[in-house]
Write a protein that holds these residues in place. Structure first.
Motif, PDB file in Angstrom:
ATOM      1  N   THR A  97       0.765  -0.955  -0.074  1.00 22.08           N
ATOM      2  CA  THR A  97      -0.124   0.082   0.124  1.00 22.08           C
ATOM      3  C   THR A  97       0.934   1.131   0.141  1.00 22.08           C
ATOM      4  O   THR A  97       0.608   2.162  -0.717  1.00 22.08           O
ATOM      5  CB  THR A  97      -0.872   0.051   1.308  1.00 22.08           C
ATOM      6  OG1 THR A  97      -1.899  -1.025   1.147  1.00 22.08           O
ATOM      7  CG2 THR A  97      -1.738   1.276   1.318  1.00 22.08           C
ATOM      8  N   LEU A  98       1.941   1.374   0.880  1.00 26.84           N
ATOM      9  CA  LEU A  98       2.945   2.467   0.721  1.00 26.84           C
ATOM     10  C   LEU A  98       3.639   2.573  -0.378  1.00 26.84           C
ATOM     11  O   LEU A  98       3.635   3.722  -1.046  1.00 26.84           O
ATOM     12  CB  LEU A  98       3.779   2.030   1.732  1.00 26.84           C
ATOM     13  CG  LEU A  98       4.985   3.277   1.943  1.00 26.84           C
ATOM     14  CD1 LEU A  98       4.527   4.445   2.483  1.00 26.84           C
ATOM     15  CD2 LEU A  98       6.275   2.819   2.845  1.00 26.84           C
ATOM     16  N   ILE A  99       3.796   1.619  -1.359  1.00 22.40           N
ATOM     17  CA  ILE A  99       4.607   1.716  -2.434  1.00 22.40           C
ATOM     18  C   ILE A  99       3.629   2.223  -3.329  1.00 22.40           C
ATOM     19  O   ILE A  99       3.782   3.306  -4.273  1.00 22.40           O
ATOM     20  CB  ILE A  99       4.904   0.241  -2.928  1.00 22.40           C
ATOM     21  CG1 ILE A  99       6.202  -0.047  -2.255  1.00 22.40           C
ATOM     22  CG2 ILE A  99       5.459   0.408  -4.593  1.00 22.40           C
ATOM     23  CD1 ILE A  99       6.678  -1.624  -2.338  1.00 22.40           C
ATOM     24  N   ASP A 100       2.428   1.849  -3.591  1.00 17.36           N
ATOM     25  CA  ASP A 100       1.355   1.961  -4.364  1.00 17.36           C
ATOM     26  C   ASP A 100       0.942   3.405  -4.321  1.00 17.36           C
ATOM     27  O   ASP A 100       0.763   4.445  -5.194  1.00 17.36           O
ATOM     28  CB  ASP A 100       0.087   1.060  -4.526  1.00 17.36           C
ATOM     29  CG  ASP A 100       0.455  -0.388  -5.117  1.00 17.36           C
ATOM     30  OD1 ASP A 100       1.481  -0.474  -5.662  1.00 17.36           O
ATOM     31  OD2 ASP A 100      -0.092  -1.087  -4.805  1.00 17.36           O
ATOM     32  N   GLN A 101       0.506   4.023  -3.085  1.00 21.42           N
ATOM     33  CA  GLN A 101       0.093   5.288  -2.858  1.00 21.42           C
ATOM     34  C   GLN A 101       1.015   6.224  -3.043  1.00 21.42           C
ATOM     35  O   GLN A 101       0.664   7.701  -3.574  1.00 21.42           O
ATOM     36  CB  GLN A 101      -0.559   5.406  -1.339  1.00 21.42           C
ATOM     37  CG  GLN A 101      -1.656   4.414  -1.102  1.00 21.42           C
ATOM     38  CD  GLN A 101      -2.017   4.631   0.491  1.00 21.42           C
ATOM     39  OE1 GLN A 101      -1.428   5.250   1.304  1.00 21.42           O
ATOM     40  NE2 GLN A 101      -3.503   4.279   0.719  1.00 21.42           N
ATOM     41  N   ALA A 102       2.525   5.967  -2.958  1.00 22.27           N
ATOM     42  CA  ALA A 102       3.433   7.005  -3.105  1.00 22.27           C
ATOM     43  C   ALA A 102       3.754   7.171  -4.749  1.00 22.27           C
ATOM     44  O   ALA A 102       4.458   7.630  -5.191  1.00 22.27           O
ATOM     45  CB  ALA A 102       4.655   6.701  -2.327  1.00 22.27           C
ATOM     46  N   GLY A 103       3.128   6.151  -5.453  1.00 21.74           N
ATOM     47  CA  GLY A 103       3.311   6.073  -6.932  1.00 21.74           C
ATOM     48  C   GLY A 103       4.891   5.575  -7.268  1.00 21.74           C
ATOM     49  O   GLY A 103       5.557   6.234  -8.176  1.00 21.74           O
ATOM     50  N   ILE A 104       5.525   4.756  -6.397  1.00 19.40           N
ATOM     51  CA  ILE A 104       6.885   4.115  -6.475  1.00 19.40           C
ATOM     52  C   ILE A 104       6.966   2.877  -7.791  1.00 19.40           C
ATOM     53  O   ILE A 104       6.171   2.086  -7.652  1.00 19.40           O
ATOM     54  CB  ILE A 104       7.434   3.691  -5.311  1.00 19.40           C
ATOM     55  CG1 ILE A 104       7.341   4.621  -4.250  1.00 19.40           C
ATOM     56  CG2 ILE A 104       8.702   3.058  -5.363  1.00 19.40           C
ATOM     57  CD1 ILE A 104       8.439   5.801  -4.301  1.00 19.40           C
TER      58      ILE A 104
END
Length: 274
Positions: A97-104
């Motif tokens: 979720t952290l990766i996806d929400q940050a657009g990484i």
């Protein structure tokens, strides 16, 4: 007043970085290298290079405004980055979720860098240790270094700790012998079928490896010492042996893309000794 023609820096896409990394490289059919998250078309705001894309590395990338992480290992705790077995695991879902929400965009650079000439990971370790002038040969899995004056295994172990910034290494065999030839192997190349032929065929006194099965090479070395042979093994850790290669990759990317902010992020050793 004279108006100067200002040229705007070219915006790079993730795909352009990937193409740069893979130029001239032939990957195996079952390669693990892939864009695990993100889109190849997104513009790069900054790059973080790391051995392992840990939670902390991702957080640092976000804080630094980077949206591309190039990592040697998988973010999801298995070599092929499979996630079906983690679907209900909160550690995985929080990280994803952290990766996806940050657009990484997260690109795995494992097979690619091992196919550089020379192997980019091993080359990074040799350079970090300051042993380039000691390099006397290469095999498919290792670099052979020769110490003209000789060094004891204990002295080499201390050198490894100092140059790699780590608190400990593990030694098997005779730590007091004077070593003149050593084989250096990165990552998970410390297993018996790889290292034992080097001890025999390359006539090395010492194996320096990242990690390997503990009941193979260490037990061979133990028997060799019991038989009166001068052999030793130093295990430095998987990440500790391979992170310098990713640091070298970050330096090379910085030379190729000077207008892009590129940062190597080094994690702390995952294990502590008590």
């Amino acid at each position: 007043m004279e108006i100067k023609n200002m040229t705007r820096p070219k915006e790079l896409t993730v795909q352009e970085i990937i193409l740069h990394l893979t130029e001239g490289i032939t990957l195996p059919e079952n390669t693990v290298d892939q864009l695990i998250t993100g889109s190849p078309d997104q513009f790069v705001t900054g790059i973080v290079v790391a051995f392992m894309p840990t939670q902390q590395v991702i957080e640092q990338a976000i804080q630094g405004g980077a949206n591309l992480i190039i990592a040697h290992e998988s973010p999801f705790y298995n070599h092929h980055s499979a996630t079906d077995w983690l679907v209900n695991n909160s550690v995985y879902t929080d990280k994803r979720t952290l990766i996806d929400q940050a657009g990484i965009a997260l690109f795995r650079c494992h097979d690619i860098i091992h196919r550089f000439e020379p192997d980019g990971i091993t080359d990074g370790l040799i350079q970090e240790l300051g042993w380039t002038t000691y390099l006397s040969g290469r095999t498919a899995e290792s670099d052979i270094v020769t110490f003209p004056e000789g060094m004891t295994v204990q002295e080499i172990a201390q050198h490894l700790k100092q140059r790699l910034g780590i608190d400990y290494v593990r030694i098997a065999g005779n730590s007091e012998i004077v070593c003149r030839r050593a084989a250096v192997l990165v990552g998970f190349r410390g297993n018996g079928p790889v290292t034992i032929p080097l001890l025999q065929n390359e006539q090395v006194d010492l194996i320096i490896a990242g990690e390997g099965f503990e009941w193979e090479t260490p037990e061979y070395v133990r028997d060799a010492v019991q038989q009166g042979k001068s052999k030793a093994l130093i295990m430095v850790g998987h990440a500790e042996s391979e992170a310098p290669g990713m640091k070298l990759l970050a330096d090379r990317l910085e030379e190729s893309f000077p207008e892009t902010k590129i940062t190597f992020v080094k994690e702390q050793p995952v294990f502590k000794v008590f």
